[in-house]
Design a protein around this motif. Structure first.
Motif, PDB file in Angstrom:
ATOM      1  N   GLY A 147      56.713  43.412  46.766  1.00  0.00           N
ATOM      2  CA  GLY A 147      57.505  44.634  46.907  1.00  0.00           C
ATOM      3  C   GLY A 147      57.241  45.340  48.213  1.00  0.00           C
ATOM      4  O   GLY A 147      58.172  45.784  48.904  1.00  0.00           O
ATOM      5  N   ALA A 148      55.958  45.451  48.584  1.00  0.00           N
ATOM      6  CA  ALA A 148      55.600  46.134  49.824  1.00  0.00           C
ATOM      7  C   ALA A 148      56.172  45.405  51.034  1.00  0.00           C
ATOM      8  O   ALA A 148      56.684  46.035  51.976  1.00  0.00           O
ATOM      9  CB  ALA A 148      54.081  46.233  49.941  1.00  0.00           C
ATOM     10  N   GLU A 149      56.105  44.102  51.018  1.00  0.00           N
ATOM     11  CA  GLU A 149      56.612  43.337  52.159  1.00  0.00           C
ATOM     12  C   GLU A 149      58.131  43.404  52.240  1.00  0.00           C
ATOM     13  O   GLU A 149      58.706  43.432  53.341  1.00  0.00           O
ATOM     14  CB  GLU A 149      56.121  41.896  52.080  1.00  0.00           C
ATOM     15  CG  GLU A 149      54.620  41.795  52.314  1.00  0.00           C
ATOM     16  CD  GLU A 149      54.075  40.377  52.286  1.00  0.00           C
ATOM     17  OE1 GLU A 149      52.989  40.150  52.847  1.00  0.00           O
ATOM     18  OE2 GLU A 149      54.745  39.496  51.689  1.00  0.00           O
ATOM     19  N   ALA A 150      58.808  43.472  51.083  1.00  0.00           N
ATOM     20  CA  ALA A 150      60.259  43.660  51.093  1.00  0.00           C
ATOM     21  C   ALA A 150      60.617  45.008  51.704  1.00  0.00           C
ATOM     22  O   ALA A 150      61.557  45.122  52.506  1.00  0.00           O
ATOM     23  CB  ALA A 150      60.813  43.543  49.671  1.00  0.00           C
ATOM     24  N   ALA A 151      59.867  46.040  51.321  1.00  0.00           N
ATOM     25  CA  ALA A 151      60.118  47.370  51.894  1.00  0.00           C
ATOM     26  C   ALA A 151      59.898  47.356  53.399  1.00  0.00           C
ATOM     27  O   ALA A 151      60.683  47.929  54.164  1.00  0.00           O
ATOM     28  CB  ALA A 151      59.202  48.398  51.230  1.00  0.00           C
ATOM     29  N   ARG A 152      58.851  46.682  53.858  1.00  0.00           N
ATOM     30  CA  ARG A 152      58.553  46.625  55.279  1.00  0.00           C
ATOM     31  C   ARG A 152      59.676  45.918  56.041  1.00  0.00           C
ATOM     32  O   ARG A 152      60.063  46.339  57.136  1.00  0.00           O
ATOM     33  CB  ARG A 152      57.199  45.919  55.490  1.00  0.00           C
ATOM     34  CG  ARG A 152      56.724  45.772  56.941  1.00  0.00           C
ATOM     35  CD  ARG A 152      56.768  47.081  57.712  1.00  0.00           C
ATOM     36  NE  ARG A 152      56.156  48.201  57.028  1.00  0.00           N
ATOM     37  CZ  ARG A 152      54.907  48.593  57.187  1.00  0.00           C
ATOM     38  NH1 ARG A 152      54.109  47.953  57.998  1.00  0.00           N
ATOM     39  NH2 ARG A 152      54.466  49.647  56.534  1.00  0.00           N
TER      40      ARG A 152
END
Length: 304
Positions: A147-152
């Motif tokens: 999720g964090a990498e998708a947001a980034r």
């Protein structure tokens, strides 16, 4: 309305209220028992929605009765549950003992939350359309990192609550914009119990940190800026369960609305102060008009 996505846990909180929490091997008599929808992810989603955010929840509930109730509770608070999966088996549960001082001890059994170790088709598109993504650590780390990498990838601000406290993988830290630990979590991550020193250490890993300090308020630190402390309103705590989640949910709303961080923290502190004066987790969380009224009455001072 503000676009916030929460990728996190949903649990049914099984809460026993006692005068004094039992020690190991001890049995005590409680005075009350409640089942209350909770989970750090769901709590933050409800807090943000009640604070005026446009909130979507990504996570999972089970096929049991708790799953039906957890989904209904999120829907009832105005959280979009289209991305909330249903996994075969039990929902997550949190077994909580609350004492007369308002303190608590919690055992979490992940249940369906344990299946959220990846993004499902459509999840990334929902994250990409958001202003902020709220993350915690009650899901498998692989799912949190995804999720964090998708947001980034999509330029979406990530706000990570590092709870339960544990070492954070470099790839998760690299995709985190704002880290919001409490004092205990900050000490675990930074190796020091001094909040100022902990914030300084954490800034070597993430750009911004807010450390919540309970009744003492909260500390904000960012790279290249002087730390700022905002005190909390003085209240009598009845139940501190989910106070931190209330703070983070309200803080996220204030941030994406464009408020300066000290003002956002003061508003979030007003929300958390209201929540600790009521029993339960999501059931204790205030609505925006209450937060506005409490914040206007408090005028929390800011210390640089």
């Amino acid at each position: 309305m503000t676009g916030i996505v929460v990728l996190g846990s949903t649990n049914m909180d099984l809460v026993a209220y006692v005068a004094k929490a039992p020690q190991r091997g001890e049995t005590v008599t409680g005075r009350e028992f409640r089942t209350v929808p909770g989970g750090k992810g769901a709590n933050q989603a409800v807090a943000a929605a009640r604070a005026g955010g446009d909130v979507s929840m990504i996570g999972a509930v089970g096929t049991d009765d708790f799953g039906v109730r957890l989904r209904a509770a999120l829907d009832g608070s105005g959280v979009d549950t289209d991305r909330l999966r249903t996994a075969d088996g039990p929902s997550g549960t949190a077994h909580i003992v609350v004492d007369d001082e308002g303190g608590n001890a919690i055992v979490v059994v992940p249940g369906a939350n344990g299946t959220v170790d990846h993004l499902a088709p459509g999840d990334e598109a929902v994250i990409a359309a958001a202003d902020a993504l709220l993350l915690q650590l009650e899901l498998p780390l692989a799912g949190v990192i995804a999720g964090a990498e998708a947001a980034r990838r999509h330029g979406v601000r990530t706000v990570l609550t590092p709870a339960p406290a544990q070492p954070l993988p470099p790839e998760l830290l690299a995709a985190t914009d704002l880290l919001v630990p409490n004092e205990h979590e900050a000490a675990v991550l930074a190796g020091t119990t001094d909040p100022g020193a902990a914030a300084e250490a954490l800034l070597r890993q993430v750009p911004e940190v807010v450390i919540t300090l309970g009744a003492a308020g909260s500390l904000y630190a960012a790279r290249g800026a002087e730390p700022v402390t905002v005190r909390a309103p003085r209240v009598r705590a009845v139940d501190t369960t989910a106070a931190g989640d209330t703070f983070v949910g309200a803080l996220a709303v204030a941030i994406v609305e464009g408020r300066p961080m000290p003002a956002a923290m003061a508003w979030a502190s007003a929300a958390a102060a209201l929540s600790v004066q009521r029993p339960g987790a999501s059931s204790s969380m205030p609505y925006r008009p209450e937060i506005d009224e409490a914040a206007d009455a408090d005028h929390s001072p800011v210390n640089h």
